[in-house]
Design a protein around this motif. Structure first.
Motif, short mmCIF file in Angstrom:
data_model
loop_
_atom_site.label_atom_id
_atom_site.label_comp_id
_atom_site.label_asym_id
_atom_site.label_seq_id
_atom_site.Cartn_x
_atom_site.Cartn_y
_atom_site.Cartn_z
N VAL A 24 68.01 -42.88 5.20
CA VAL A 24 69.13 -43.58 4.65
C VAL A 24 69.69 -43.44 3.14
CG1 VAL A 24 69.73 -46.11 4.60
CG2 VAL A 24 68.65 -45.30 6.48
N LEU A 25 68.53 -43.57 2.53
CA LEU A 25 69.01 -43.26 0.70
C LEU A 25 69.72 -41.96 0.69
CD1 LEU A 25 65.56 -44.64 -0.81
CD2 LEU A 25 67.90 -45.77 -1.09
N SER A 26 69.40 -41.12 1.21
CA SER A 26 70.07 -39.81 1.23
C SER A 26 71.53 -39.75 1.81
CB SER A 26 69.41 -38.71 1.96
OG SER A 26 67.96 -38.49 1.69
N LEU A 27 71.57 -40.40 3.01
CA LEU A 27 73.04 -40.95 3.48
C LEU A 27 73.68 -41.73 2.65
CD1 LEU A 27 72.25 -41.00 7.10
CD2 LEU A 27 73.65 -39.12 5.94
N ALA A 28 73.16 -42.73 1.96
CA ALA A 28 73.74 -43.58 0.89
C ALA A 28 74.28 -42.86 -0.33
CB ALA A 28 72.91 -44.74 0.62
N GLY A 29 73.82 -41.72 -0.43
CA GLY A 29 74.30 -40.79 -1.68
C GLY A 29 75.64 -40.59 -1.70
N PHE A 30 76.28 -40.69 -0.35
CA PHE A 30 77.90 -40.48 -0.32
C PHE A 30 78.52 -41.65 -1.05
CE2 PHE A 30 76.74 -37.86 3.54
CZ PHE A 30 77.49 -36.84 3.16
N VAL A 31 78.21 -42.86 -1.04
CA VAL A 31 78.65 -44.04 -1.63
C VAL A 31 78.04 -44.03 -3.05
CG1 VAL A 31 78.67 -46.53 -1.49
CG2 VAL A 31 78.59 -44.95 0.74
N THR A 32 77.00 -43.68 -3.50
CA THR A 32 76.55 -44.03 -4.76
C THR A 32 76.76 -42.56 -5.73
OG1 THR A 32 74.31 -43.15 -4.14
CG2 THR A 32 74.80 -45.50 -3.86
N GLY A 33 77.49 -41.51 -5.19
CA GLY A 33 77.58 -40.53 -6.18
C GLY A 33 76.41 -39.80 -6.33
N GLY A 34 75.49 -39.92 -5.24
CA GLY A 34 74.25 -39.11 -5.50
C GLY A 34 72.93 -39.61 -6.10
N ILE A 35 73.13 -40.78 -6.48
CA ILE A 35 71.98 -41.52 -7.24
C ILE A 35 70.72 -41.67 -6.08
CG2 ILE A 35 71.27 -43.46 -8.54
CD1 ILE A 35 73.17 -41.35 -10.02
N THR A 36 71.34 -42.40 -4.98
CA THR A 36 70.23 -42.56 -4.11
C THR A 36 69.71 -41.33 -3.55
OG1 THR A 36 71.96 -42.86 -2.39
CG2 THR A 36 71.08 -44.98 -3.77
N SER A 37 70.44 -40.55 -3.57
CA SER A 37 69.85 -39.01 -2.72
C SER A 37 68.44 -38.45 -3.80
CB SER A 37 70.97 -38.24 -2.71
OG SER A 37 71.73 -38.63 -1.80
N LEU A 71 71.68 -30.74 -4.35
CA LEU A 71 71.80 -30.72 -5.47
C LEU A 71 72.07 -29.43 -6.23
CD1 LEU A 71 71.55 -32.55 -8.06
CD2 LEU A 71 69.23 -31.81 -8.12
N VAL A 72 71.55 -28.50 -5.86
CA VAL A 72 71.74 -27.08 -6.42
C VAL A 72 73.30 -26.52 -5.88
CG1 VAL A 72 70.96 -24.60 -6.38
CG2 VAL A 72 69.19 -26.51 -6.78
N ALA A 73 73.56 -26.76 -4.59
CA ALA A 73 74.67 -26.19 -4.02
C ALA A 73 75.89 -26.96 -4.71
CB ALA A 73 74.80 -26.45 -2.82
N GLY A 74 75.92 -28.34 -5.11
CA GLY A 74 76.74 -28.97 -5.52
C GLY A 74 77.19 -28.65 -6.95
N ILE A 75 76.03 -28.43 -8.01
CA ILE A 75 76.14 -28.07 -9.18
C ILE A 75 76.73 -26.58 -9.35
CG2 ILE A 75 75.05 -27.34 -11.34
CD1 ILE A 75 72.74 -29.54 -10.77
N ILE A 96 87.75 -28.03 -0.87
CA ILE A 96 87.28 -27.39 0.20
C ILE A 96 85.84 -27.09 0.15
CG2 ILE A 96 87.43 -25.39 1.77
CD1 ILE A 96 90.37 -25.17 0.80
N ALA A 97 85.33 -26.22 -0.75
CA ALA A 97 83.84 -26.18 -0.66
C ALA A 97 83.11 -27.53 -0.96
CB ALA A 97 83.62 -25.50 -2.10
N LEU A 98 83.51 -28.56 -1.57
CA LEU A 98 82.89 -29.80 -1.59
C LEU A 98 82.87 -30.46 -0.25
CD1 LEU A 98 83.87 -31.16 -5.25
CD2 LEU A 98 81.68 -30.27 -4.35
N VAL A 99 83.84 -30.53 0.38
CA VAL A 99 84.18 -31.27 1.67
C VAL A 99 82.91 -30.48 2.69
CG1 VAL A 99 85.47 -31.45 3.56
CG2 VAL A 99 86.41 -31.98 1.39
N LEU A 100 82.84 -29.25 2.74
CA LEU A 100 82.25 -28.44 3.43
C LEU A 100 80.75 -28.72 3.41
CD1 LEU A 100 84.01 -24.97 3.94
CD2 LEU A 100 83.82 -26.69 5.47
N LEU A 101 80.40 -28.81 2.04
CA LEU A 101 78.96 -28.83 1.50
C LEU A 101 78.65 -30.62 2.09
CD1 LEU A 101 76.41 -28.12 0.16
CD2 LEU A 101 77.34 -29.22 -2.19
N ALA A 102 79.54 -31.53 1.97
CA ALA A 102 79.23 -32.87 2.32
C ALA A 102 79.10 -32.82 3.77
CB ALA A 102 80.50 -33.68 1.92
N VAL A 103 79.93 -32.15 4.73
CA VAL A 103 79.73 -32.25 5.94
C VAL A 103 78.33 -31.53 6.42
CG1 VAL A 103 80.68 -31.14 8.35
CG2 VAL A 103 82.18 -32.04 6.67
#
Length: 130
Positions: A24-37, A71-75, A96-103
């Motif tokens: 749940v914390l990992s998924l909440a990273g979508f809302v918190t900008g990755g802090i909870t992840s 984290l690594v792929a996002g950076i 496009i790359a960020l959307v694919l990574l998020a999916v």
């Protein structure tokens, strides 16, 4: 000589609850900008020895690897996308790359959570896909 693995590890509802919290914390990273992840990753790394030998070990490893890859792929995507903006293609490639990574991240975590709720281990926790 036969192998004696010793007593089976004791599992508790606390282990499952902690695994749910990590997902749940990992998924909440979508809302918190990755802090909870990042918090989920720290919890998963600190507590992984507590679940060693249980079905929850695969879930902790799965969530940890998912968060590390994200984290690594996002950076990497931000760096490459920003550099490609110098030649204008980055304005297309970066989103496009960020959307694919998020999916990939969301689907992977949801599938792991489904397996957890079914009390099944993750088959290949270090695998890139599922």
């Amino acid at each position: 000589m036969t192998y004696d693995p010793g007593p089976a590890p004791v599992t508790t509802d606390n282990h499952k609850t902690l695994a749910i919290i990590i997902y749940v914390l990992s998924l909440a990273g979508f809302v918190t900008g990755g802090i909870t992840s990042i918090i989920a990753l720290v919890i998963g790394l600190v507590k992984k020895n507590d679940v060693r030998g249980t079905i929850y070990e695969s879930h902790f490893e799965f969530a940890n690897w998912t968060n590390i890859w994200m984290l690594v792929a996002g950076i990497a995507i931000w760096i490459v996308g920003t550099l490609l903006m110098l030649v204008l293609i980055g304005f297309i490639v970066l989103p496009i790359a960020l959307v694919l990574l998020a999916v990939w991240y969301g689907v992977r975590l949801i599938l792991g959570l489904i397996k957890l709720m079914d009390n099944r281990p993750v088959d290949n926790p270090r695998g890139f896909l599922f």
